[in-house]
Motif scaffolding. Structure first.
Motif, short mmCIF file in Angstrom:
data_model
loop_
_atom_site.label_atom_id
_atom_site.label_comp_id
_atom_site.label_asym_id
_atom_site.label_seq_id
_atom_site.Cartn_x
_atom_site.Cartn_y
_atom_site.Cartn_z
N TYR A 162 1.33 33.75 -5.64
CA TYR A 162 1.56 34.35 -7.33
C TYR A 162 0.60 33.70 -8.27
O TYR A 162 1.27 32.91 -8.67
N PRO A 174 11.99 25.67 6.39
CA PRO A 174 13.06 25.04 5.38
C PRO A 174 12.41 26.10 3.86
O PRO A 174 11.90 26.78 3.82
N GLY A 210 11.89 27.79 1.08
CA GLY A 210 10.88 26.97 0.07
C GLY A 210 9.19 27.08 1.00
O GLY A 210 8.40 26.73 0.67
N ALA A 211 9.14 27.55 1.94
CA ALA A 211 8.21 26.87 2.96
C ALA A 211 7.60 28.09 2.80
O ALA A 211 6.03 28.01 2.81
N GLY A 212 8.19 29.42 2.09
CA GLY A 212 7.00 30.19 1.85
C GLY A 212 6.89 32.12 3.30
O GLY A 212 6.19 32.93 2.82
N LYS A 213 8.03 32.22 4.00
CA LYS A 213 8.42 32.73 4.62
C LYS A 213 8.31 34.14 4.02
O LYS A 213 8.16 35.06 4.36
N SER A 214 9.68 35.09 2.44
CA SER A 214 9.40 35.50 2.43
C SER A 214 8.59 35.79 1.77
O SER A 214 7.64 37.22 1.79
N LYS A 254 6.13 39.68 2.19
CA LYS A 254 5.87 40.44 1.18
C LYS A 254 3.89 40.40 1.29
O LYS A 254 4.09 41.85 1.08
N GLN A 311 15.14 39.98 0.94
CA GLN A 311 15.78 39.69 1.37
C GLN A 311 17.49 39.57 0.18
O GLN A 311 18.18 39.39 0.30
N GLU A 353 15.98 37.81 6.37
CA GLU A 353 17.49 37.14 6.07
C GLU A 353 18.62 37.56 5.71
O GLU A 353 19.34 37.67 5.18
N GLN A 360 17.22 31.94 7.89
CA GLN A 360 17.82 30.09 7.69
C GLN A 360 18.40 29.50 8.75
O GLN A 360 18.25 28.69 9.09
N1 LIG Z 1 8.05 35.79 -8.13
C1 LIG Z 1 7.79 33.96 -7.45
N2 LIG Z 1 6.36 33.95 -8.60
C2 LIG Z 1 6.51 32.67 -7.89
N3 LIG Z 1 6.62 31.44 -7.34
C3 LIG Z 1 7.53 32.35 -6.86
C4 LIG Z 1 7.22 33.89 -6.44
N4 LIG Z 1 9.01 33.52 -5.92
C5 LIG Z 1 8.79 32.17 -4.26
N5 LIG Z 1 8.23 31.52 -5.37
C6 LIG Z 1 7.36 30.22 -5.14
O1 LIG Z 1 7.32 30.66 -3.93
C7 LIG Z 1 7.65 29.59 -2.63
C8 LIG Z 1 7.68 29.92 -1.65
O2 LIG Z 1 9.26 30.93 -1.56
P1 LIG Z 1 9.59 31.65 -0.86
O3 LIG Z 1 10.40 32.85 -1.35
O4 LIG Z 1 7.99 32.65 0.40
O5 LIG Z 1 10.11 30.42 0.42
P2 LIG Z 1 10.96 30.72 1.43
O6 LIG Z 1 10.43 30.77 2.61
O7 LIG Z 1 11.61 32.74 1.25
O8 LIG Z 1 13.07 30.21 1.29
P3 LIG Z 1 14.23 30.52 0.90
O9 LIG Z 1 14.35 29.41 3.15
O10 LIG Z 1 14.35 30.06 0.39
O11 LIG Z 1 14.07 32.06 1.44
C9 LIG Z 1 8.12 28.72 -3.65
O12 LIG Z 1 7.97 27.52 -3.98
C10 LIG Z 1 8.78 29.29 -4.60
O13 LIG Z 1 9.13 28.95 -5.25
#
Ligand SMILES: Nc1ncnc2c1ncn2[C@@H]1O[C@H](COP(=O)(O)OP(=O)(O)OP(=O)(O)O)[C@@H](O)[C@H]1O
Ligand SMILES: [Mg+2]
Length: 235
Positions: A14, A38, A40-44, A48, A86, A161, A193
């Motif tokens: 981002y 876990p 914040g791993a970056g899965k979402s 995207k 999600q 999720e 999760q």
């Molecule tokens: N729109 C955004 N702008 C800035 N940083 C973001 C944004 N969306 C997510 N992040 C950051 O990117 C990192 C990964 O987020 P992401 O949502 O991909 O994790 P995740 O693995 O899907 O977590 P979760 O299990 O909580 O859904 C996190 O540090 C989050 O704070």
């Protein structure tokens, strides 16, 4: 097995903040693949980026052999991939029927047939088609989001999720429905999760942490892996 989706060494984030530091994965035709890891791993972020919602600044994404790196989501949908986010994955003020019609926005031909096929798969929402989606329970909304993603007969479905914050019974129903969808020939890339459920449902899986691949393999062998269990499955 033919590969339908391949992400190779994807770097994305981002603005200036890089979140994915070279992530790779592949999904075969008709396969169910899970991504766990876990918060914040970056899965979402990975889903995207694959779907063209977060820009990729290194690496590539191929959909059925065609390069779709940084393609617009509507063109990716036309090429055969759908995505269920999600959160906020239905339009609460629109009716169920309108939500499904929106799902088919890039293709209007044969709309009625496709609507009926999707309703056959989701009888619970079919009976409420004129009601606003905002009136549905969490689980029913999740069903509607799945139904909407199926309106274009995707070859691959990205699910972020789908079972989050649902009751155990509803979690089972969602996984059952995903099983039906998969048996219809759609490959599924599932972020969860709920790692044990996801590993039980998928044939292969990737474990992600801090924007990188950590482990990959047969889901059963990841379930049996003590190190992964300790780190990611609360075992
Ligand atoms: N729109 C955004 N702008 C800035 N940083 C973001 C944004 N969306 C997510 N992040 C950051 O990117 C990192 C990964 O987020 P992401 O949502 O991909 O994790 P995740 O693995 O899907 O977590 P979760 O299990 O909580 O859904 C996190 O540090 C989050 O704070
Ligand atoms: Mg997420």
């Amino acid at each position: 097995m033919t590969t339908v989706l391949q992400a190779q060494d994807v770097f994305a984030g981002y603005g200036e903040v890089e979140i994915l530091h070279g992530v790779s994965l592949a999904v075969g035709e008709g396969e169910v693949v899970a991504i766990i890891g876990p918060n914040g791993a970056g899965k979402s972020t990975l889903l995207k980026a694959i779907f063209g919602l977060v820009s990729i600044h290194g690496g590539s994404v191929q959909l059925m052999g065609q390069d779709v790196t940084n393609s617009a989501p509507d063109s990716i949908v036309r090429s055969g991939m759908s995505y269920v986010p999600q959160t906020e994955n239905v339009f609460p003020s629109l009716t169920i029927n309108e939500n499904l019609e929106m799902g088919a926005f890039v293709r209007r031909d044969g709309l009625r047939d496709r609507l009926e096929r999707v309703y056959d798969l989701f009888p619970d929402i079919a009976s409420r088609r004129g009601e606003r989606a905002g009136r549905l329970s969490g689980g029913q909304r999740q069903m509607l989001a799945l139904a909407r993603a199926l309106m274009l007969d995707p070859k691959v479905l990205l699910l972020d999720e789908p079972s989050a914050s649902l009751s155990p019974k509803m979690v089972d129903s969602i996984f059952d429905k995903c099983g039906d969808i998969n048996r219809g020939g759609t490959a599924i890339l599932l972020v969860e999760q709920n790692a044990k459920e996801a590993l039980g449902f998928s044939s292969r899986a990737y474990v992600m942490a801090v924007g990188e691949n950590r482990f990959e393999g047969e889901s059963q062998s990841i379930l049996d892996n003590e190190e992964v269990g300790k780190l990611y499955l609360g075992a």
